[in-house]
Scaffold this motif. Structure first.
Motif, PDB file in Angstrom:
ATOM      1  N   GLN A 239       0.840  -1.205   0.000  1.00  0.00           N
ATOM      2  CA  GLN A 239       0.000   0.000   0.000  1.00  0.00           C
ATOM      3  C   GLN A 239       0.870   1.248   0.000  1.00  0.00           C
ATOM      4  O   GLN A 239       1.834   1.354   0.760  1.00  0.00           O
ATOM      5  N   SER A 240       0.552   2.180  -0.888  1.00  0.00           N
ATOM      6  CA  SER A 240       1.292   3.435  -0.964  1.00  0.00           C
ATOM      7  C   SER A 240       0.680   4.480  -0.035  1.00  0.00           C
ATOM      8  O   SER A 240      -0.441   4.323   0.456  1.00  0.00           O
ATOM      9  N   ASP A 241       1.428   5.574   0.188  1.00  0.00           N
ATOM     10  CA  ASP A 241       1.039   6.585   1.174  1.00  0.00           C
ATOM     11  C   ASP A 241       1.118   7.976   0.555  1.00  0.00           C
ATOM     12  O   ASP A 241       2.210   8.485   0.286  1.00  0.00           O
ATOM     13  N   PRO A 242      -0.035   8.637   0.338  1.00  0.00           N
ATOM     14  CA  PRO A 242      -0.019   9.954  -0.307  1.00  0.00           C
ATOM     15  C   PRO A 242       0.635  11.047   0.534  1.00  0.00           C
ATOM     16  O   PRO A 242       1.006  12.097   0.010  1.00  0.00           O
ATOM     17  N   ASP A 243       0.785  10.815   1.837  1.00  0.00           N
ATOM     18  CA  ASP A 243       1.374  11.835   2.709  1.00  0.00           C
ATOM     19  C   ASP A 243       2.894  11.742   2.798  1.00  0.00           C
ATOM     20  O   ASP A 243       3.536  12.615   3.374  1.00  0.00           O
ATOM     21  N   SER A 244       3.454  10.686   2.240  1.00  0.00           N
ATOM     22  CA  SER A 244       4.908  10.529   2.240  1.00  0.00           C
ATOM     23  C   SER A 244       5.494  11.196   1.012  1.00  0.00           C
ATOM     24  O   SER A 244       4.908  11.149  -0.067  1.00  0.00           O
ATOM     25  N   ARG A 245       6.670  11.782   1.160  1.00  0.00           N
ATOM     26  CA  ARG A 245       7.356  12.390   0.018  1.00  0.00           C
ATOM     27  C   ARG A 245       8.484  11.504  -0.492  1.00  0.00           C
ATOM     28  O   ARG A 245       9.192  11.861  -1.435  1.00  0.00           O
ATOM     29  N   ASP A 246       8.667  10.335   0.111  1.00  0.00           N
ATOM     30  CA  ASP A 246       9.705   9.416  -0.330  1.00  0.00           C
ATOM     31  C   ASP A 246       9.249   8.660  -1.571  1.00  0.00           C
ATOM     32  O   ASP A 246       8.063   8.586  -1.877  1.00  0.00           O
ATOM     33  N   THR A 247      10.211   8.063  -2.286  1.00  0.00           N
ATOM     34  CA  THR A 247       9.907   7.171  -3.401  1.00  0.00           C
ATOM     35  C   THR A 247      10.725   5.896  -3.228  1.00  0.00           C
ATOM     36  O   THR A 247      11.949   5.975  -3.229  1.00  0.00           O
ATOM     37  N   PRO A 248      10.062   4.744  -3.058  1.00  0.00           N
ATOM     38  CA  PRO A 248       8.612   4.594  -2.938  1.00  0.00           C
ATOM     39  C   PRO A 248       8.089   5.226  -1.657  1.00  0.00           C
ATOM     40  O   PRO A 248       8.844   5.435  -0.709  1.00  0.00           O
ATOM     41  N   SER A 249       6.807   5.493  -1.631  1.00  0.00           N
ATOM     42  CA  SER A 249       6.228   6.226  -0.499  1.00  0.00           C
ATOM     43  C   SER A 249       6.136   5.387   0.762  1.00  0.00           C
ATOM     44  O   SER A 249       5.942   5.930   1.850  1.00  0.00           O
ATOM     45  N   THR A 250       6.250   4.065   0.630  1.00  0.00           N
ATOM     46  CA  THR A 250       6.276   3.163   1.786  1.00  0.00           C
ATOM     47  C   THR A 250       7.404   2.161   1.599  1.00  0.00           C
ATOM     48  O   THR A 250       7.625   1.648   0.497  1.00  0.00           O
TER      49      THR A 250
ATOM     50  N   GLN B 267       6.890  -1.454  -0.008  1.00  0.00           N
ATOM     51  CA  GLN B 267       6.850  -1.708  -1.448  1.00  0.00           C
ATOM     52  C   GLN B 267       8.129  -2.393  -1.935  1.00  0.00           C
ATOM     53  O   GLN B 267       8.117  -3.105  -2.944  1.00  0.00           O
ATOM     54  N   TRP B 268       9.222  -2.182  -1.203  1.00  0.00           N
ATOM     55  CA  TRP B 268      10.485  -2.822  -1.570  1.00  0.00           C
ATOM     56  C   TRP B 268      10.381  -4.348  -1.501  1.00  0.00           C
ATOM     57  O   TRP B 268      11.088  -5.055  -2.212  1.00  0.00           O
TER      58      TRP B 268
ATOM     59  N   GLU C  57      17.208  -4.591 -13.790  1.00  0.00           N
ATOM     60  CA  GLU C  57      17.727  -3.538 -12.923  1.00  0.00           C
ATOM     61  C   GLU C  57      16.624  -3.023 -12.012  1.00  0.00           C
ATOM     62  O   GLU C  57      15.463  -2.912 -12.425  1.00  0.00           O
ATOM     63  N   ILE C  58      16.994  -2.694 -10.788  1.00  0.00           N
ATOM     64  CA  ILE C  58      16.085  -2.021  -9.862  1.00  0.00           C
ATOM     65  C   ILE C  58      16.837  -0.822  -9.297  1.00  0.00           C
ATOM     66  O   ILE C  58      17.930  -0.970  -8.762  1.00  0.00           O
ATOM     67  N   ASP C  59      16.272   0.367  -9.468  1.00  0.00           N
ATOM     68  CA  ASP C  59      17.015   1.568  -9.084  1.00  0.00           C
ATOM     69  C   ASP C  59      16.735   1.973  -7.644  1.00  0.00           C
ATOM     70  O   ASP C  59      16.024   1.276  -6.911  1.00  0.00           O
ATOM     71  N   GLU C  60      17.278   3.107  -7.252  1.00  0.00           N
ATOM     72  CA  GLU C  60      17.176   3.548  -5.856  1.00  0.00           C
ATOM     73  C   GLU C  60      15.770   3.931  -5.447  1.00  0.00           C
ATOM     74  O   GLU C  60      15.473   4.084  -4.257  1.00  0.00           O
ATOM     75  N   ASN C  61      14.857   4.070  -6.418  1.00  0.00           N
ATOM     76  CA  ASN C  61      13.463   4.403  -6.122  1.00  0.00           C
ATOM     77  C   ASN C  61      12.514   3.224  -6.347  1.00  0.00           C
ATOM     78  O   ASN C  61      11.299   3.402  -6.356  1.00  0.00           O
TER      79      ASN C  61
ATOM     80  N   ASP D 292       2.285  -1.073  -6.390  1.00  0.00           N
ATOM     81  CA  ASP D 292       1.654  -0.570  -5.170  1.00  0.00           C
ATOM     82  C   ASP D 292       0.153  -0.790  -5.224  1.00  0.00           C
ATOM     83  O   ASP D 292      -0.424  -0.996  -6.295  1.00  0.00           O
ATOM     84  N   THR D 293      -0.483  -0.784  -4.054  1.00  0.00           N
ATOM     85  CA  THR D 293      -1.939  -0.864  -3.985  1.00  0.00           C
ATOM     86  C   THR D 293      -2.491   0.397  -3.329  1.00  0.00           C
ATOM     87  O   THR D 293      -1.778   1.153  -2.688  1.00  0.00           O
ATOM     88  N   SER D 294      -3.779   0.583  -3.489  1.00  0.00           N
ATOM     89  CA  SER D 294      -4.425   1.825  -3.109  1.00  0.00           C
ATOM     90  C   SER D 294      -4.416   2.061  -1.599  1.00  0.00           C
ATOM     91  O   SER D 294      -4.627   1.136  -0.810  1.00  0.00           O
ATOM     92  N   PRO D 295      -4.227   3.318  -1.184  1.00  0.00           N
ATOM     93  CA  PRO D 295      -4.371   3.661   0.234  1.00  0.00           C
ATOM     94  C   PRO D 295      -5.825   3.762   0.678  1.00  0.00           C
ATOM     95  O   PRO D 295      -6.098   3.991   1.855  1.00  0.00           O
ATOM     96  N   ASP D 296      -6.777   3.566  -0.252  1.00  0.00           N
ATOM     97  CA  ASP D 296      -8.193   3.712   0.082  1.00  0.00           C
ATOM     98  C   ASP D 296      -8.712   2.610   0.997  1.00  0.00           C
ATOM     99  O   ASP D 296      -9.729   2.784   1.670  1.00  0.00           O
ATOM    100  N   PHE D 297      -8.039   1.448   0.997  1.00  0.00           N
ATOM    101  CA  PHE D 297      -8.542   0.309   1.769  1.00  0.00           C
ATOM    102  C   PHE D 297      -7.360  -0.567   2.151  1.00  0.00           C
ATOM    103  O   PHE D 297      -6.349  -0.605   1.453  1.00  0.00           O
TER     104      PHE D 297
END
Length: 423
Positions: free
Chosen positions: A20-31, A34-35, A54-58, A83-88
């Motif tokens: 699940q991703s996080d809209p309030d995070s400014r990181d990439t990935p946001s959670t 996800q790694w 290849e898998i990069d730093e983000n 990623d999956t939705s933060p809605d649920f």
């Protein structure tokens, strides 16, 4: 055709990993979680025989299936997000397998009386006799877009194991944070090196989309004045009442629950407030560029009108564009849609060409120089407890990917595509 068991095993492994991703995070990935899937996918791509993994730093993943033909053809790509939705909730996903679906109600959770019913979700009627994967009623499933990832990985594995199927070079890309609108933000289009690509991120089997909403987000901040209510006459300004006036001044029937097809809308997604300060968050959507700009102007004019009633400016409005209709970028290259349409027909899938009432990574990638129509992944009822996917739809999606690769190789067999068009 690829077997059901292989698809079920691969898909259920993916959905059990919380991404699940996080809209309030400014990181990439946001959670950070996800790694977990990103690293697994990179390793799996190597295991099935993909090259240049290849898998990069983000956490963006890219890989190559080399061409198995002598003549030059365009490099094409297939892209999905993990990623999956933060809605649920996407934690502790417990997928259920419904074999030979009988067309009746499916009990997702007996204890909580959660039922997936064809009386409400009419699309279920299409899948009688098929194998469905559902939730247990307490989480989303994650078919958006782990189904797309499953299909791409499975299609690449199928092509590797069936070298008699001709294809040019194929690039694969998996991205984080699509669900919060940032999936393409750090995607390196030049490094990906494809002439065009397809996102496997649609819903119902047969969907083929090359136009989507123009999208913006608006934050409206309303300032009030808090005064003791016993002595407030002529002094208090209640920001919540002004917010109410703002909301009700917008067209009531131009909201998601009253619109369809190419109709746009204003959607109030969040409201927080007290007497001193209220914040409204809207998303603005329209397929037509002029109507889209007009909608933004409506919000601006309404704020100006309300401000004119007060000595001080009490409403501040900030509007940010999010993505644009990919049709503008894809339409001049309609052969890439034609190839996908023909691929569907050749594997007995009836194409359903329609606009997306939303957006995908492909809409942003198209404006970044990678034209990118969207193809069905097969799931339904995304972002909630009633999400499900027919395994047969995933099989069809794999067949479409394989056929697109084959048709692209055939289409350019007698053409001098040229070395300068290779990655």
């Amino acid at each position: 055709m690829i077997g059901k068991k292989q698809l079920i095993d691969r898909f259920t492994q993916y959905v059990k990993i919380d991404t699940q991703s996080d809209p309030d995070s400014r990181d990439t990935p946001s959670t950070k979680k996800q790694w977990d899937l990103a690293n697994k996918l990179a390793e799996e791509l190597r295991e099935i025989g993909m090259q240049e993994v290849e898998i990069d730093e983000n956490a963006y993943i890219m890989a190559t299936l080399p061409a198995n033909i002598a003549h030059n053809v365009p490099v094409i790509g297939f892209i999905s997000h993990f990623d999956t939705s933060p809605d649920f909730s996407g934690e502790n996903v417990n997928p259920q397998i419904i074999e030979d679906y009988d067309g009746k109600d499916i009990i997702l959770n007996r204890e909580q009386n959660i039922i997936l019913s064809p009386n409400y979700f009419e699309d279920l009627h299409q899948y009688k006799g098929q194998t469905l994967i559902t939730t247990d009623g307490t989480t989303l499933l994650g078919a958006d877009d782990k189904a797309g990832i499953t299909e791409i990985v499975s299609a690449m594995e199928y092509l590797i194991n069936n070298p008699h199927i001709p294809h040019g070079e194929i690039r694969v890309g998996f991205t984080p944070d699509e669900e919060i609108g940032r999936g393409a933000h750090k995607f390196n289009v030049d490094k990906f090196g494809a002439q065009w690509a397809y996102t496997m991120d649609g819903s119902q089997v047969g969907e083929l989309e090359f136009e989507n909403f123009n999208a913006a987000g608006a934050t409206i901040t309303i300032k009030g004045k808090s005064v003791h209510p016993g002595y407030a006459k002529g002094k208090m300004v209640n920001s919540m009442y002004i917010a109410q006036d703002f909301i009700t001044s917008l067209p009531r029937l131009e909201t998601p629950e009253h619109t369809e097809n190419r109709q746009g809308f204003f959607h109030l997604t969040d409201i927080k407030g007290n007497v001193e300060r209220t914040t409204l968050k809207y998303i603005i959507r329209d397929h037509d560029k002029d109507h889209f700009e007009a909608r933004k102007e409506v919000l601006q004019k309404l704020a100006l009108e309300i401000n004119s009633q007060f000595e001080d400016e009490i409403i501040n409005i900030e509007i940010k564009n999010q993505y644009f209709n990919m049709r503008e970028k894809v339409e001049p290259l309609m052969h890439i849609v034609d190839i996908a349409e023909e691929a569907m027909k050749q594997v007995d899938v009836e194409p359903i060409i329609k606009p997306i009432r939303g957006g995908t990574d492909g809409s942003q990638l198209s404006y970044m120089g990678l034209p990118c129509p969207n193809i069905f992944a097969g799931g339904h009822n995304f972002h909630g407890r009633y999400e499900y996917i027919p395994v047969e739809s995933m099989q069809k999606a794999v067949a479409v990917i394989v056929k697109i690769a084959e048709l692209t190789a055939e289409k350019y067999k007698d053409l001098d595509y040229g070395e300068n068009n290779k990655r």
